[in-house]
Structures are given as C-alpha cells and as structure tokens.
Design a protein around this motif. Structure first.
Motif, PDB file in Angstrom:
ATOM      1  N   UNK A 152       7.737  -4.425   7.111  1.00  0.00           N
ATOM      2  CA  UNK A 152       7.522  -5.638   6.790  1.00  0.00           C
ATOM      3  C   UNK A 152       8.846  -6.308   6.808  1.00  0.00           C
ATOM      4  N   UNK A 153       9.674  -5.803   6.056  1.00  0.00           N
ATOM      5  CA  UNK A 153      11.217  -6.246   5.910  1.00  0.00           C
ATOM      6  C   UNK A 153      11.883  -6.177   7.005  1.00  0.00           C
ATOM      7  N   UNK A 154      11.531  -5.171   8.010  1.00  0.00           N
ATOM      8  CA  UNK A 154      12.424  -5.259   9.291  1.00  0.00           C
ATOM      9  C   UNK A 154      11.737  -6.402  10.020  1.00  0.00           C
ATOM     10  N   UNK A 155      10.367  -6.552  10.218  1.00  0.00           N
ATOM     11  CA  UNK A 155       9.651  -7.439  10.994  1.00  0.00           C
ATOM     12  C   UNK A 155       9.916  -8.817  10.541  1.00  0.00           C
ATOM     13  N   UNK A 156       9.796  -9.384   9.356  1.00  0.00           N
ATOM     14  CA  UNK A 156       9.758 -10.508   8.860  1.00  0.00           C
ATOM     15  C   UNK A 156      11.065 -10.914   8.449  1.00  0.00           C
ATOM     16  N   UNK A 157      11.934 -10.395   7.767  1.00  0.00           N
ATOM     17  CA  UNK A 157      13.344 -10.674   7.543  1.00  0.00           C
ATOM     18  C   UNK A 157      14.338 -10.335   8.478  1.00  0.00           C
ATOM     19  N   UNK A 158      14.087  -9.458   9.263  1.00  0.00           N
ATOM     20  CA  UNK A 158      15.077  -8.770  10.146  1.00  0.00           C
ATOM     21  C   UNK A 158      16.175  -8.249   9.540  1.00  0.00           C
ATOM     22  N   UNK A 159      15.797  -7.605   8.440  1.00  0.00           N
ATOM     23  CA  UNK A 159      16.992  -6.570   7.693  1.00  0.00           C
ATOM     24  C   UNK A 159      16.537  -5.232   7.639  1.00  0.00           C
ATOM     25  N   UNK A 190       0.644  -1.101  -0.066  1.00  0.00           N
ATOM     26  CA  UNK A 190      -0.246  -0.188  -0.029  1.00  0.00           C
ATOM     27  C   UNK A 190       0.876   1.381   0.008  1.00  0.00           C
ATOM     28  N   UNK A 191       2.134   1.149   0.391  1.00  0.00           N
ATOM     29  CA  UNK A 191       2.841   2.535   0.467  1.00  0.00           C
ATOM     30  C   UNK A 191       4.354   1.949   1.027  1.00  0.00           C
ATOM     31  N   UNK A 192       5.363   2.860   0.710  1.00  0.00           N
ATOM     32  CA  UNK A 192       6.925   2.417   1.009  1.00  0.00           C
ATOM     33  C   UNK A 192       6.943   1.982   2.337  1.00  0.00           C
ATOM     34  N   UNK A 193       6.294   2.839   3.456  1.00  0.00           N
ATOM     35  CA  UNK A 193       6.435   2.523   4.780  1.00  0.00           C
ATOM     36  C   UNK A 193       6.011   1.266   5.191  1.00  0.00           C
TER      37      UNK A 193
END
Length: 93
Positions: free
Chosen positions: A46-53, A38-41
């Motif tokens: 999700x990248x931080x939470x799911x991939x830890x990156x 839905x947007x860049x944020x």
C-alpha cells in the motif's frame, strides 16, 4: 499549471485549512500508521501504490516525523504510541 499536489511529490505543500505545518506526504504517513494491517506485506504494498515510496524511504520519513513537534501536535496519539514502540526496540538492543 498550479503546481503539484500529489502526496508522493517532494515538498508537497500544506492543505488549505490545516494548521499543523505538515505537508500532505507527512500527514499521509501518519494516517497510514493509524490503520491496522493484516500483515507486513500488505502495508508495504500500500505504501508503494498509494504514496509512491519504497518501504525504506517510508520508514525513514516516519522516523523523522516521530521527532517533529508538528507531527506530535497533529496526531499526538499515533506519534506517542510509535515513540513508545521505538523506545522499546532501542532498549532491547
């Protein structure tokens, strides 16, 4: 202990039955790019939470994957689409 299987772990191994040669993390990055956001944020969160990156590290990995023939073999539609987007951005510079 059998070793790490987390998608965010460095050097994560191949999943059984996957003949692409890509690790779990690389396949997860390509899967993230197949989705619409839905947007860049939302994507960066999700990248931080799911991939830890961090977002920076995620995009570094993604850019490297676009030049990896294994990624092209694994998901040609996504990789070719992203290569076109990257080429268009480079031409505008």
């Amino acid at each position: 202990m059998t070793g790490t299987t987390e998608a965010s772990a460095p050097g994560a191994g191949d999943a059984p039955g996957d003949d692409s040669g890509l690790g779990e993390r690389e396949r997860a990055v390509l899967a993230f790019e197949r989705r619409s956001w839905p947007g860049p944020g939302a994507k960066e969160r999700a990248v931080r939470e799911r991939l830890g990156l961090s977002a920076t590290r995620y995009y570094q990995l993604l850019n490297a994957l676009l030049d990896d023939p294994r990624a092209l073999a694994h998901d040609p539609v996504t990789v070719n689409r992203l290569r076109r987007v990257r080429a268009e951005k480079e031409q505008r510079r």
